[in-house]
Scaffold this active site. Structure first.
Site, mmCIF file in Angstrom:
data_model
loop_
_atom_site.group_PDB
_atom_site.id
_atom_site.type_symbol
_atom_site.label_atom_id
_atom_site.label_comp_id
_atom_site.label_asym_id
_atom_site.label_seq_id
_atom_site.Cartn_x
_atom_site.Cartn_y
_atom_site.Cartn_z
ATOM 1 N N TYR A 22 13.772 13.384 -3.672
ATOM 2 C CA TYR A 22 12.197 13.451 -3.612
ATOM 3 C C TYR A 22 12.147 14.038 -5.456
ATOM 4 C CZ TYR A 22 7.460 14.247 -4.928
ATOM 5 O OH TYR A 22 6.245 14.063 -5.294
ATOM 6 N N SER A 75 -27.146 -19.029 -4.336
ATOM 7 C CA SER A 75 -26.968 -19.261 -6.292
ATOM 8 C C SER A 75 -27.722 -18.466 -7.434
ATOM 9 C CB SER A 75 -26.556 -20.362 -7.198
ATOM 10 O OG SER A 75 -26.545 -20.866 -8.503
ATOM 11 N N HIS A 118 0.287 -33.230 0.879
ATOM 12 C CA HIS A 118 0.123 -33.394 -0.789
ATOM 13 C C HIS A 118 -1.419 -33.042 -0.741
ATOM 14 C CE1 HIS A 118 4.499 -34.645 -1.338
ATOM 15 N NE2 HIS A 118 3.778 -34.819 -0.206
ATOM 16 N N GLN A 169 4.916 10.167 -5.717
ATOM 17 C CA GLN A 169 3.233 10.382 -5.250
ATOM 18 C C GLN A 169 2.689 9.258 -5.774
ATOM 19 O OE1 GLN A 169 1.358 13.894 -6.478
ATOM 20 N NE2 GLN A 169 0.310 12.991 -8.124
ATOM 21 N N LYS A 195 -27.520 -24.098 -3.682
ATOM 22 C CA LYS A 195 -25.571 -23.909 -3.010
ATOM 23 C C LYS A 195 -25.972 -22.977 -2.201
ATOM 24 C CE LYS A 195 -23.067 -23.887 -6.221
ATOM 25 N NZ LYS A 195 -21.452 -24.590 -6.348
HETATM 26 N N1 ARG Z 1 1.373 15.226 -3.989
HETATM 27 C C1 ARG Z 1 3.073 15.050 -3.312
HETATM 28 C C2 ARG Z 1 3.423 13.709 -3.602
HETATM 29 O O1 ARG Z 1 2.532 13.115 -2.892
HETATM 30 C C3 ARG Z 1 3.659 15.555 -2.636
HETATM 31 C C4 ARG Z 1 4.585 16.227 -2.992
HETATM 32 C C5 ARG Z 1 5.233 17.011 -3.513
HETATM 33 N N2 ARG Z 1 6.689 17.853 -3.802
HETATM 34 C C6 ARG Z 1 6.718 18.379 -4.815
HETATM 35 N N3 ARG Z 1 8.103 18.489 -4.976
HETATM 36 N N4 ARG Z 1 6.995 18.357 -6.026
HETATM 37 O O2 ARG Z 1 4.479 13.010 -3.543
#
Ligand code: ARG
Length: 461
Positions: free
Chosen positions: A318, A278, A157, A323, A284
């Protein structure tokens, strides 16, 4: 103008805003080296498998090396129209070697390419973090060794609890940072599977050798599922999680340095090299480095929560959302490396003040627990009763404005008549610390064993 990579089915080029939101080259240029490394491994494998000719491979490989040197020397011109690092490199390759450049992207997609590049980058950061943690641990071991007998107050504490030693306190952080290193090691071992060759999402009909590219890039094996390979970012999340925990430890330690370096505590002196002054108050000396280390955890936690939030709810495989993985990780990695270096630097210079530490350890009735233990051991009191008797002695000392060792025997007899001279043996802070010989305890001999253990571990003995 429509895009040179996919312009075939497009009649018009992108809107300026589309280009602005879509382009990642502003930050993913940091992946240039990894991108070229990945492309070289891919091209060599394509040639070894007879998918491209040896001549095309040689042209591609030389071209990629030229691009690498252009980038490293700052001569490379990055183009936002070319969106990202992958297309910037490939477009330049076409300028340099012409038609064979178009064969590099056989049996590959930017999806497996970016996953591979980013993994290589994160893996390097993990290695750097481990190196940074080991340097920090060594700085802590030096401090611990120098202060193995230096008594200081232990707190709970932030109130004086029991005496410990400087060495013991430093070694507490060695344990924490060693676990941080373990988390980075674990993450590295788990992530070390190569996405390359997953292609866009389903694999490829070309007779590629994913084991060869995995090996060439220092991965343990290829990722076993092509959908997972391109849509996994948990390697980055694990890195961020390990970084966040590590930054939390750094932040706690930094907070202690801020407190300890204050005029009210005077436990340590930080060097001029890691302090600032400072502009108005001439006296300081501010612990800015410690404060910034304390604060860096904010950005790192932010990056972790940011990427967790980007990834949640994304369908396989993806999506362009992914990104948004890079900037957060770049910033977190930079912050962590800087915080580790600043902490290591501060520790290397930091001077503990033994007099202030001892005086603080001796104040606040820090040996009250020793007194209670003595009453149990010497007079056979049950611990609860010993606790009560000691509490009364503390109150008496407080009333008289003295510390426990300054109470006379006559004073003590007012509380309990059985107390004898022997009690003074346990009331000093040195005796108290020396008595904490249980495994993991504060006794200097125990702490020295831990220092030796960690030194041997870090030296690979
Ligand atoms: N610049 C993209 C990223 O950073 C790369 C991959 C892009 N792939 C796509 N199918 N658009 O994720």
């Amino acid at each position: 103008a429509s895009n040179q990579m996919w312009g075939g089915r497009f009649a018009a080029g992108p809107d300026a805003v589309m280009e602005a939101i879509n382009a990642s080259i502003g930050f993913d240029k940091r992946l240039a080296r990894q991108d070229i490394e990945g492309s070289r491994a891919h091209a060599r494998m394509l040639a070894d498998q007879g998918i491209i000719t040896p001549e095309d491979f040689r042209a591609i490989d030389e071209g990629l090396l030229t691009i690498l040197s252009e980038i490293e020397s700052g001569r490379f011109v990055f183009s936002t129209a070319l969106e990202d690092i992958h297309m910037n490199v490939e477009a330049r390759l076409r300028e340099l070697i012409g038609a064979p450049a178009g064969r590099l992207h056989t049996a590959r997609s930017r999806n497996d390419q970016v996953a591979t590049d980013f993994k290589l980058w994160v893996r390097e950061q993990i290695d750097a973090a481990i190196g940074g943690l080991e340097a920090l641990m060594r700085a802590l071991l030096d401090q611990a060794e120098a202060g193995a007998d230096m008594v200081m107050p232990g707190f709970t504490h932030l109130q004086t609890a029991q005496p410990v030693t400087w060495g013991h306190h430093m070694m507490a952080y060695v344990e924490m940072f060693a676990r941080d290193r373990g988390r980075f090691r674990d993450a590295r071992a788990r992530m070390n599977e190569c996405p390359l060759g997953a292609a866009a999402l389903a694999g490829t009909s070309f007779p590629i050798d994913r084991h060869a590219t995995a090996r060439a890039l220092g991965f343990d094996r290829p990722a076993a599922n092509s959908l997972d390979a391109v849509s996994d970012r948990d390697f980055a999340l694990e890195f961020l999680a390990a970084a966040a925990i590590c930054a939390t430890h750094l932040s706690r330690f930094a907070e202690e340095l801020v407190i300890w370096s204050s005029a009210q505590f005077r436990f340590v002196t930080l060097s001029d090299r890691f302090s600032t002054g400072s502009s108005i108050m001439p006296q300081k000396k501010n612990p800015d480095a410690a404060e910034l280390v304390r604060a860096k955890v904010g950005r790192i936690n932010g990056a972790l929560v940011g990427l967790l939030t980007v990834m949640k709810g994304l369908p396989l495989a993806y999506s362009k959302d992914m990104q948004e993985d890079k900037e957060q990780v770049f910033d977190a990695a930079d912050s962590l490396m800087l915080a580790l270096a600043a902490m290591t630097g501060m520790l290397g210079d930091m001077k503990p003040n033994p007099e202030a530490l001892r005086a603080a350890a001796a104040s606040g009735f820090s040996t009250a627990t020793d007194l209670a233990d003595w009453l149990v051991r010497e007079l056979g009191l049950p611990f609860r009763e010993a606790h009560h008797v000691t509490g009364a002695l503390v109150r008496l000392a407080e009333e008289e404005g003295v510390d426990l060792p300054e109470l006379s025997l006559a004073d003590m007899h007012r509380i309990h008549t059985g107390i004898h001279e022997g009690v003074y043996d346990v009331l000093s802070v040195e005796k108290s610390v020396a008595s904490r010989t249980s495994y993991g305890g504060a006794a200097p001999e125990r702490v020295r064993e831990q220092i030796a253990r960690w030194r041997a571990e870090l030296d690979g003995r």
